[in-house]
Design a protein around this motif. Structure first.
Motif, mmCIF file in Angstrom:
data_model
loop_
_atom_site.group_PDB
_atom_site.id
_atom_site.type_symbol
_atom_site.label_atom_id
_atom_site.label_comp_id
_atom_site.label_asym_id
_atom_site.label_seq_id
_atom_site.Cartn_x
_atom_site.Cartn_y
_atom_site.Cartn_z
ATOM 1 N N LYS A 199 7.443 5.816 3.475
ATOM 2 C CA LYS A 199 6.019 5.740 3.129
ATOM 3 C C LYS A 199 5.639 4.347 2.647
ATOM 4 C CE LYS A 199 6.394 7.194 -1.740
ATOM 5 N NZ LYS A 199 5.899 8.160 -2.755
ATOM 6 N N TYR A 200 6.618 3.590 2.170
ATOM 7 C CA TYR A 200 6.329 2.250 1.666
ATOM 8 C C TYR A 200 6.106 1.239 2.777
ATOM 9 C CZ TYR A 200 7.650 4.201 -2.815
ATOM 10 O OH TYR A 200 7.695 4.986 -3.942
ATOM 11 N N ILE A 222 -4.163 -9.292 -1.388
ATOM 12 C CA ILE A 222 -4.448 -7.959 -1.905
ATOM 13 C C ILE A 222 -4.422 -7.900 -3.428
ATOM 14 C CG2 ILE A 222 -3.707 -6.744 0.176
ATOM 15 C CD1 ILE A 222 -1.010 -6.229 -1.153
ATOM 16 N N GLU A 255 -0.836 -1.559 -0.927
ATOM 17 C CA GLU A 255 -2.032 -1.992 -1.646
ATOM 18 C C GLU A 255 -2.230 -1.189 -2.926
ATOM 19 O OE1 GLU A 255 -5.549 -3.400 0.748
ATOM 20 O OE2 GLU A 255 -4.533 -2.216 2.296
ATOM 21 N N ARG A 256 -1.933 0.096 -2.883
ATOM 22 C CA ARG A 256 -2.081 0.935 -4.074
ATOM 23 C C ARG A 256 -1.166 0.452 -5.194
ATOM 24 N NH1 ARG A 256 0.917 4.756 -6.213
ATOM 25 N NH2 ARG A 256 2.305 4.899 -4.408
ATOM 26 N N GLU A 280 3.616 1.903 4.819
ATOM 27 C CA GLU A 280 2.185 2.073 5.026
ATOM 28 C C GLU A 280 1.426 1.053 4.191
ATOM 29 O OE1 GLU A 280 1.057 3.969 7.262
ATOM 30 O OE2 GLU A 280 2.836 5.204 7.682
ATOM 31 N N THR A 281 0.459 0.373 4.822
ATOM 32 C CA THR A 281 -0.262 -0.684 4.116
ATOM 33 C C THR A 281 -1.039 -0.146 2.922
ATOM 34 O OG1 THR A 281 -2.101 -0.473 5.685
ATOM 35 C CG2 THR A 281 -0.442 -2.156 6.150
ATOM 36 N N TYR A 282 -1.576 1.080 3.038
ATOM 37 C CA TYR A 282 -2.347 1.617 1.916
ATOM 38 C C TYR A 282 -1.451 1.901 0.717
ATOM 39 C CZ TYR A 282 -0.731 6.201 3.606
ATOM 40 O OH TYR A 282 0.045 7.276 4.009
ATOM 41 N N GLU A 283 -0.186 2.251 0.949
ATOM 42 C CA GLU A 283 0.743 2.468 -0.167
ATOM 43 C C GLU A 283 1.054 1.145 -0.861
ATOM 44 O OE1 GLU A 283 2.571 5.019 -1.678
ATOM 45 O OE2 GLU A 283 1.095 6.331 -0.751
#
Length: 347
Positions: A192-193, A226, A200-201, A195-198
Motif C-alpha cells: 500500500k505504501y 508534497i 502524501e498522507r 500508492e501516492t495517496y498513502e
C-alpha cells in the motif's frame, strides 16, 4: 581491507542490532507508517549536515540541485525509494551508522520493545528509526556518496544477521552524484505504501514542516512537492492552530503523544531568535538518568547546527523544540536563553 577492492564483503550486525531487527521483522505493529517518517527525518538531517559543513567548505555543495528529498514508488519492481542529496556516507560511515547502534541504552530499548504492545514511541525515543524500515521491507539497499568524495558504496541487508558492503555499480554511481538513496523492497502486505495517496498522507501528517522540499516522483506524471517546507517556528502565532503545533512537536521530537505545553515566541533586539519549545505529556523513558542530555535543536538562520547545544538547564532536559537564531553567537546562547524571563514559566 583496502577501498580498491570491488568485491562485496559481508559483515555481522552488532549483537543488539541483530536482536532489534529480529523484533522489527517478526513483530506485528498496529501502525507501520513510522518507517517513512523516520527515513524522511534522516534524509532531512543529512541535508542539514551538508549545509552546516558547507559553511566552512562551500565546494561541498558544488553546482548541483538544491537540497531536497525524493520519494519514488515503483509498483512493477515493488520498491519504494527515499533519496536525498545531502552529506552522504563513505564506506566506514555506512558500517558505523547502519551496522551498529552507538547510543547508550540500546539494551534497555530492546528490553522495553519486548515488553511494549507497540514500540512506535520507543523507536523515536531511542533514535533507531532506520531499522523500522524492516517492518515493511524484506530487503534494503542503501547507495551513498559522501559530499566531496568520488567513491560510491552500496549497503545491502535482508534483516538477517549481517549486511554486505560493496562498491556501487556504474549505473548506481552515475545516478547518486551526492547523498544517499534507500531502496526498500516491500513485503507483500506493505505494498500500500506504493500508492501516492498513502505517501502524501504520511508526509502531510508527520513531515510537512521538514525544512527541505519533499518531492514525490510518481510513475506517471511530473514530480511534485508534497510538503510546505516552512520553518513553523518563524511564523506568527496567530497563523497557527493547536493541530499545527501538535504536528510540529511530533515531527521535531519523533513523538506520538500530544504536547502538554507549548512555548512559542520571537526575541527582537540586539540579538534576534525564534523559540519553539514543547513539554511532552508522556514521561520520557530516561527522565531520571543523570547522563541524559537535552534535545533542543539549535539553528542559525534556518541552518541546523546541533541538537546537543545544552541550551537549557539540566533539569529541563525533557523539553523538546527548536531555537533558531538570526545572529546569536554560540558562545553566549546558553546564558541568554537560561536568563530569559519568558522561560521562567516552564522552570
Amino acid at each position: 581491507m583496502t577501498t580498491t577492492d570491488t568485491a562485496a564483503h559481508t559483515q555481522p550486525f552488532q549483537a543488539e542490532v541483530s536482536e532489534l531487527l529480529h523484533l522489527m521483522v517478526h513483530s506485528v505493529y498496529s501502525e507501520t507508517d513510522i518507517f517513512l517518517r523516520e527515513l524522511v527525518s534522516n534524509a532531512s538531517d543529512a541535508c542539514d549536515k551538508l549545509r552546516y559543513e558547507a559553511i566552512a567548505n562551500p565546494a561541498l555543495l558544488g553546482e548541483g540541485d538544491a537540497l531536497k528529498i525524493r520519494i519514488a514508488p515503483n509498483k512493477a519492481a515493488g520498491t519504494l525509494t527515499i533519496a536525498d542529496n545531502g552529506i552522504g556516507m563513505e564506506r566506514q560511515e555506512l558500517i558505523d551508522h547502519l551496522g551498529t547502534i552507538a547510543r547508550s541504552g540500546t539494551k534497555a530499548f530492546v528490553a522495553k520493545l519486548k515488553e511494549a504492545k507497540d514500540g512506535l514511541g520507543l523507536i523515536g525515543q531511542f533514535g533507531v528509526g532506520f531499522y523500522s524500515a524492516f517492518m515493511v521491507a524484506d530487503k534494503i539497499i542503501v547507495i551513498s556518496r559522501r559530499a566531496g568524495e568520488s567513491d560510491v558504496w552500496t549497503w545491502t541487508s535482508s534483516g538477517g544477521s549481517g549486511f554486505e558492503i560493496a562498491r556501487a555499480g556504474e549505473e548506481d554511481a552515475g545516478r547518486v552524484t551526492r547523498g544517499t538513496e534507500i531502496v526498500l523492497h516491500l513485503k507483500d502486505d506493505a505494498k500500500k505504501y506504493l500508492e501516492t495517496y498513502e505517501i502524501e498522507r504520511i508526509v502531510g501528517a508527520y513531515s510537512d514542516n521538514i525544512l527541505f522540499p519533499i518531492e514525490l516522483v510518481p510513475e506517471e506524471g511530473e514530480p511534485r512537492q508534497i510538503n510546505s517546507a516552512s520553518a513553523l517556528w518563524q511564523r506568527s502565532k496567530s497563523e497557527l492552530t493547536a493541530e499545527d503545533y501538535k504536528k510540529a512537536y511530533q515531527q521535531i521530537a519523533s513523538a506520538f503523544d500530544d504536547p502538554a505545553m507549548t512555548l512559542h515566541y520571537r526575541a527582537e533586539g540586539r540579538y534576534s531568535y525564534a523559540v519553539l519549545l514543547f513539554a511532552p505529556s508522556a514521561k520520557p523513558f530516561d527522565l531520571f538518568e543523570p547522563s541524559r542530555k537535552g534535545r533542543v535543536k539549535l539553528y542559525v538562520r534556518r541552518v541546523f547546527i546541533t541538537d546537543d547545544a545544552d541550551l537549557l538547564p539540566g533539569y529541563l532536559r525533557f523539553i523538546r523544540g527548536v531555537v533558531d537564531s538570526e545572529d546569536l553567537p554560540l558562545n553566549i546562547s546558553r546564558e541568554m536563553l537560561q536568563n530569559n524571563p519568558q522561560l521562567a514559566q516552564i522552570r
